[in-house]
Write an enzyme that holds these catalytic residues in place. Structure first.
Site, short mmCIF file in Angstrom:
data_model
loop_
_atom_site.label_atom_id
_atom_site.label_comp_id
_atom_site.label_asym_id
_atom_site.label_seq_id
_atom_site.Cartn_x
_atom_site.Cartn_y
_atom_site.Cartn_z
N SER A 116 15.74 -17.19 18.98
CA SER A 116 16.40 -18.45 18.62
C SER A 116 16.47 -19.67 19.87
O SER A 116 16.10 -19.40 21.20
CB SER A 116 17.86 -18.11 18.65
OG SER A 116 18.39 -17.31 19.82
N LEU A 159 16.30 -22.33 22.61
CA LEU A 159 14.98 -22.92 23.56
C LEU A 159 14.04 -21.80 23.75
O LEU A 159 12.61 -22.07 23.77
CB LEU A 159 15.62 -23.42 24.91
CG LEU A 159 16.74 -24.37 24.76
CD1 LEU A 159 16.89 -24.90 26.11
CD2 LEU A 159 16.05 -25.62 24.21
N ASP A 208 17.64 -5.66 25.35
CA ASP A 208 18.81 -6.01 26.28
C ASP A 208 17.95 -6.32 27.90
O ASP A 208 17.67 -5.33 28.41
CB ASP A 208 19.82 -5.27 26.41
CG ASP A 208 21.00 -5.71 27.35
OD1 ASP A 208 20.72 -6.75 27.70
OD2 ASP A 208 21.98 -5.21 27.17
N VAL A 209 17.85 -7.58 28.31
CA VAL A 209 17.12 -7.97 29.43
C VAL A 209 17.92 -7.38 30.54
O VAL A 209 17.76 -7.22 31.69
CB VAL A 209 16.85 -9.25 29.59
CG1 VAL A 209 15.69 -9.64 28.59
CG2 VAL A 209 17.81 -10.27 29.38
N SER A 253 19.51 -24.62 34.17
CA SER A 253 20.58 -25.39 33.39
C SER A 253 21.13 -26.37 34.38
O SER A 253 20.99 -26.50 35.55
CB SER A 253 21.70 -24.64 32.80
OG SER A 253 22.70 -25.34 32.38
N TYR A 281 28.35 -18.73 34.85
CA TYR A 281 27.16 -19.47 34.18
C TYR A 281 26.50 -20.24 35.45
O TYR A 281 25.29 -19.85 35.62
CB TYR A 281 27.42 -20.44 33.19
CG TYR A 281 26.35 -20.63 32.46
CD1 TYR A 281 25.41 -20.11 31.67
CD2 TYR A 281 25.86 -21.95 32.44
CE1 TYR A 281 24.38 -20.46 30.72
CE2 TYR A 281 24.86 -22.29 31.82
CZ TYR A 281 24.03 -21.80 30.87
OH TYR A 281 22.94 -22.32 30.35
N LYS A 296 22.86 -19.63 36.98
CA LYS A 296 21.67 -20.60 36.88
C LYS A 296 21.32 -21.09 38.35
O LYS A 296 19.94 -21.60 38.74
CB LYS A 296 22.09 -21.68 35.90
CG LYS A 296 22.11 -21.07 34.65
CD LYS A 296 20.97 -20.41 34.10
CE LYS A 296 21.04 -20.04 32.48
NZ LYS A 296 19.80 -19.60 31.86
N PHE A 344 20.68 -29.47 24.41
CA PHE A 344 19.47 -29.43 23.37
C PHE A 344 20.06 -29.20 21.92
O PHE A 344 21.06 -28.33 21.99
CB PHE A 344 18.48 -28.53 23.79
CG PHE A 344 17.41 -29.42 24.73
CD1 PHE A 344 16.17 -29.58 24.07
CD2 PHE A 344 17.74 -29.50 26.01
CE1 PHE A 344 15.18 -30.34 25.03
CE2 PHE A 344 16.84 -30.02 26.77
CZ PHE A 344 15.72 -30.68 26.18
N THR A 396 20.25 -27.10 19.55
CA THR A 396 19.88 -25.70 19.09
C THR A 396 21.13 -24.89 18.27
O THR A 396 22.09 -25.55 18.47
CB THR A 396 19.45 -24.83 20.37
OG1 THR A 396 20.51 -24.56 21.16
CG2 THR A 396 18.19 -25.56 20.88
#
Length: 254
Positions: free
Chosen positions: A14, A16, A58-59, A147, A160, A164, A193, A195
């Site tokens: 999904s 990007l 799951d990374v 980001s 977040y 990032k 973006f 998305t």
């Protein structure tokens, strides 16, 4: 680098990540998409054909990443392109009306957004470094997705922005280390973006986001992100830098 190669794209079902996967497949690559969304991953397998393979991963879990990378290498050989796009927003303030920062929210953001790329890179690089070099001695390229919040984080983006910002910070030491193996390291810091993450956002908020871009005054299109991924993979002079892709957008405090 030639595009008839194997790529791992995290978050590749999904947003990007999907945009990057689609562009790489259009150019001839085989993409292993690491994503938790079985339904969307299955749909994309049906649509895109044998050069797109969904792996439920799951990374944040190293064992799952190692197992998936081993399976990809066994079937397709060394991974030569990595796009680490999987991320979670993990919204939370340090202190709010509900009390101090919930550490489980913070931990989740760091484990997915920062540990995730590290898990993928440490699993992929040994095979990449041992692969046959191409032109200029190049063996692969890693593209981490940061980001604009790495630079201008808003209120509530403690986890977040921390995750990032860390991706931006590790670009230089990783590029310096992996240059000896013919592996490039780049980071992209996208803005807003259009998305599916914005599908349930009120139109007025999307218009407000677009207005904060200097030019063009709109949200980015996923295919425009895919074009930058192509440029980085194609052009070996891209190395050790972070590229902001945001039409000059600088978000306010909240």
């Amino acid at each position: 680098m030639h595009f008839d190669t194997t790529a791992v794209v995290t978050g590749g079902a999904s947003g990007l990540g999907e945009a990057a996967a689609r562009r790489l497949i259009d150019l001839g690559a085989t993409v292993a998409a690491f994503d938790l969304d079985d339904a969307k991953g299955g749909q994309l397998e049906s649509e895109l054909g044998e050069r797109y393979r969904h792996h439920k991963v799951d990374v944040s879990q190293l064992d799952q990443v190692e197992t998936a990378v081993a399976a990809v290498e066994a079937e397709h050989g060394p991974v030569r392109v990595v796009v680490n796009a999987a991320a979670v927003p993990a919204p939370a303030k340090l202190f709010s009306s509900r009390g101090p920062l919930p550490m489980d929210v913070f931990d989740r953001g760091i484990r997915v957004n920062l540990y995730g790329p590290i898990h993928v890179m440490r699993s992929v690089v040994p095979g990449m470094a041992g692969s046959d070099p191409g032109e200029d001695g190049e063996r692969g390229v890693i593209i981490n997705i940061a980001s604009g919040a790495a630079y201008e984080g808003q209120v509530g983006q403690v986890a977040y922005s921390a995750s990032k910002g860390a991706l931006v910070g590790l670009t230089m030491p990783l590029f310096r280390e992996l240059a000896a193996h013919g592996i490039r390291v780049m980071t992209v810091a996208p803005g807003a973006f259009d998305t599916p993450i914005y599908d349930h956002v009120p139109p007025a908020l999307k218009e407000e986001l677009a207005a904060q871009s200097l030019f063009p005054k709109r949200m980015g299109r996923p295919e425009e992100f895919g074009l930058l991924i192509e440029e980085i993979v194609r052009n070996p002079m891209h190395n050790g830098r972070t590229i902001r892709l945001d039409a000059g957008m600088i978000l306010g405090p909240s």
